[in-house]
Design an enzyme around this catalytic site. Structure first.
Site, PDB file in Angstrom:
ATOM      1  CG  MET A  26      -1.977   0.097  -6.876  1.00 50.75           C
ATOM      2  SD  MET A  26      -2.587  -1.591  -7.611  1.00 50.75           S
ATOM      3  CE  MET A  26      -2.318  -2.676  -6.277  1.00 50.75           C
ATOM      4  CG  HIS A  30       2.377   1.363   3.688  1.00 54.43           C
ATOM      5  ND1 HIS A  30       3.604   1.095   3.217  1.00 54.43           N
ATOM      6  CD2 HIS A  30       1.502   0.470   2.745  1.00 54.43           C
ATOM      7  CE1 HIS A  30       3.850   0.524   2.410  1.00 54.43           C
ATOM      8  NE2 HIS A  30       2.447  -0.116   1.869  1.00 54.43           N
ATOM      9  N   GLY A  32       5.974   2.684   4.126  1.00 55.63           N
ATOM     10  CA  GLY A  32       6.775   2.279   2.683  1.00 55.63           C
ATOM     11  C   GLY A  32       6.677   3.075   1.668  1.00 55.63           C
ATOM     12  CG  HIS A  33       2.860   3.670  -0.453  1.00 54.93           C
ATOM     13  ND1 HIS A  33       1.896   3.400   0.575  1.00 54.93           N
ATOM     14  CD2 HIS A  33       2.953   2.880  -1.409  1.00 54.93           C
ATOM     15  CE1 HIS A  33       1.102   2.479  -0.161  1.00 54.93           C
ATOM     16  NE2 HIS A  33       2.074   1.946  -1.376  1.00 54.93           N
ATOM     17  CD  GLU A 145      16.115  -2.754  -2.628  1.00 55.87           C
ATOM     18  OE1 GLU A 145      16.197  -2.989  -1.635  1.00 55.87           O
ATOM     19  OE2 GLU A 145      17.102  -2.286  -3.358  1.00 55.87           O
ATOM     20  CG  ASP A 147       5.808  -4.699  -4.384  1.00 55.81           C
ATOM     21  OD1 ASP A 147       5.117  -5.698  -4.286  1.00 55.81           O
ATOM     22  OD2 ASP A 147       5.823  -3.943  -3.623  1.00 55.81           O
ATOM     23  CG  LEU A 180       5.482  -1.033   6.924  1.00 54.48           C
ATOM     24  CD1 LEU A 180       5.708   0.588   6.958  1.00 54.48           C
ATOM     25  CD2 LEU A 180       4.350  -1.709   8.078  1.00 54.48           C
ATOM     26  CB  SER A 181       1.923  -4.937   2.213  1.00 48.32           C
ATOM     27  OG  SER A 181       0.989  -5.120   1.279  1.00 48.32           O
ATOM     28  CB  SER A 182      -1.900  -1.435   0.545  1.00 40.09           C
ATOM     29  OG  SER A 182      -1.049  -0.534   0.204  1.00 40.09           O
TER      30      SER A 182
HETATM   31  P1  AMP Z   1       1.570  -0.387  -4.064  1.00 35.41           P
HETATM   32  O1  AMP Z   1       0.781   0.692  -3.422  1.00 35.41           O
HETATM   33  O2  AMP Z   1       1.529  -1.668  -3.072  1.00 35.41           O
HETATM   34  O3  AMP Z   1       1.392  -0.732  -5.410  1.00 35.41           O
HETATM   35  O4  AMP Z   1       3.217   0.174  -4.122  1.00 35.41           O
HETATM   36  C1  AMP Z   1       3.541   1.096  -4.360  1.00 35.41           C
HETATM   37  C2  AMP Z   1       5.125   1.478  -4.398  1.00 35.41           C
HETATM   38  O5  AMP Z   1       5.364   1.307  -3.132  1.00 35.41           O
HETATM   39  C3  AMP Z   1       5.649   0.255  -5.187  1.00 35.41           C
HETATM   40  O6  AMP Z   1       6.858   0.537  -5.550  1.00 35.41           O
HETATM   41  C4  AMP Z   1       6.198  -0.726  -3.874  1.00 35.41           C
HETATM   42  O7  AMP Z   1       7.045  -1.552  -4.238  1.00 35.41           O
HETATM   43  C5  AMP Z   1       6.599   0.419  -2.857  1.00 35.41           C
HETATM   44  N1  AMP Z   1       6.348  -0.430  -1.712  1.00 35.41           N
HETATM   45  C6  AMP Z   1       5.257  -0.917  -1.098  1.00 35.41           C
HETATM   46  N2  AMP Z   1       5.431  -1.488   0.098  1.00 35.41           N
HETATM   47  C7  AMP Z   1       6.708  -0.981   0.653  1.00 35.41           C
HETATM   48  C8  AMP Z   1       7.486  -1.239   1.721  1.00 35.41           C
HETATM   49  N3  AMP Z   1       7.170  -1.956   2.786  1.00 35.41           N
HETATM   50  N4  AMP Z   1       8.813  -0.550   1.627  1.00 35.41           N
HETATM   51  C9  AMP Z   1       9.142   0.122   0.578  1.00 35.41           C
HETATM   52  N5  AMP Z   1       8.694  -0.045  -0.672  1.00 35.41           N
HETATM   53  C10 AMP Z   1       7.205  -0.322  -0.609  1.00 35.41           C
END
Ligand code: AMP
Length: 271
Positions: A26, A30, A32-33, A145, A147, A180-182
């Site tokens: 989304m 970062h 994580g992505h 993982e 999420d 890490l998280s958006s």
């Molecule tokens: P999002 O943009 O938050 O919807 O996340 C997109 C993908 O990145 C999803 O599969 C999340 O689980 C993964 N993701 C988000 N944060 C992390 C993180 N800190 N470490 C690993 N994967 C992540």
């Protein structure tokens, strides 16, 4: 890195490739992505990243409105990584042009953790992942993982209906071990310090779990302590089996799951 702005250009560009790795996001890109992208790059010939803030998975309008958006910066980071072949930036209609009402419903035993506290959230996630998989037709999808419940539900649905494999990827954390998280872009440094402390406590709590304990009483007690010490609202603190997400009373094959709020931002983690 080719940018695909609609389904016509997506279909045209992806036609020659059958070993596609897909990283749905989304945005608010970062590390994580980027770890998911690296893994896709390693295992697949071509990697496609999507950026789509799916309104249907937001059970709270304010959360949707405040969700971090910075497409220019995202594209810059993705390009710099040199690991992305395609970025798919669909519009709402690219995803939802097929107006068939989603039949996706959660079964009773899956209405736990975030599904219990965010009504309709996973129905929205599963619907969009089903649609994205149909459109992109990847060989592998890489998901985090962090999420864990999302990964569990999406894997279960997609691997039943498609040849696509869903590959779990480890949670990436900052120097203070905050996942890490958006949404972390919405936190100030005090909130981030609290998140680091909550993580430390989670580790302690997990360490203290022994097989002969009354786990649910113990976790209720620890949850109250966390709530009072850090003045945070906590949706849940639960130990669950990683294979079926059933409540667990032993450490083996289990993870400790938490969802809590800092500065009105809802954070989740599991260890
Ligand atoms: P999002 O943009 O938050 O919807 O996340 C997109 C993908 O990145 C999803 O599969 C999340 O689980 C993964 N993701 C988000 N944060 C992390 C993180 N800190 N470490 C690993 N994967 C992540």
């Amino acid at each position: 890195m080719k940018i695909l702005l609609n389904n016509t250009s997506l279909i045209e560009s992806l036609r020659p490739f059958n070993d596609l790795g897909f990283v749905p996001t989304m945005g608010g890109i970062h590390k994580g992505h980027l770890s998911l992208i690296n893994k896709s790059n390693k295992f697949c010939k071509k990697t496609i990243v999507s950026i789509f803030i799916n309104p249907k998975q937001f059970n709270n309008k304010r959360d949707l409105k405040s969700y971090p958006r910075n497409i220019k910066k995202d594209l810059k980071i993705l390009k710099k990584s040199k690991k992305v072949d395609f970025v798919y930036l669909p519009k709402f209609n690219d995803i939802y042009q097929n107006k068939k009402k989603p039949k996706i419903k959660l079964i009773k035993k899956d209405k736990i953790l975030c599904a219990k506290f965010r009504k309709g959230h996973f129905e929205g996630v599963l619907d969009v992942m089903n649609r994205l998989t149909k459109i992109v037709n990847p060989r592998k999808i890489f998901m985090g993982e962090k999420d864990f419940q999302q990964l569990y539900l999406v894997k279960k649905l997609l691997e039943k209906n498609y040849k696509t494999k869903v590959i779990p990827c480890k949670t990436i954390r900052d120097n203070n071990k905050v996942a890490l998280s958006s949404r972390n872009y919405l936190l100030n440094k005090y909130n981030l310090a609290t998140a680091a402390n909550v993580f430390k406590k989670l580790q302690n709590i997990k360490k203290k779990i022994t097989n002969n304990k009354n786990i649910s009483n113990f976790l209720r007690f620890e949850k109250n302590k966390l709530r009072n010490n850090y003045k945070i609202k906590i949706d849940y603190l639960e130990l669950r089996n990683i294979n079926n997400l059933k409540p667990s009373n032993k450490k083996k094959n289990s993870r400790l799951f938490i969802a809590y709020y800092l500065n009105n931002v809802r954070l989740i983690d599991n260890i």
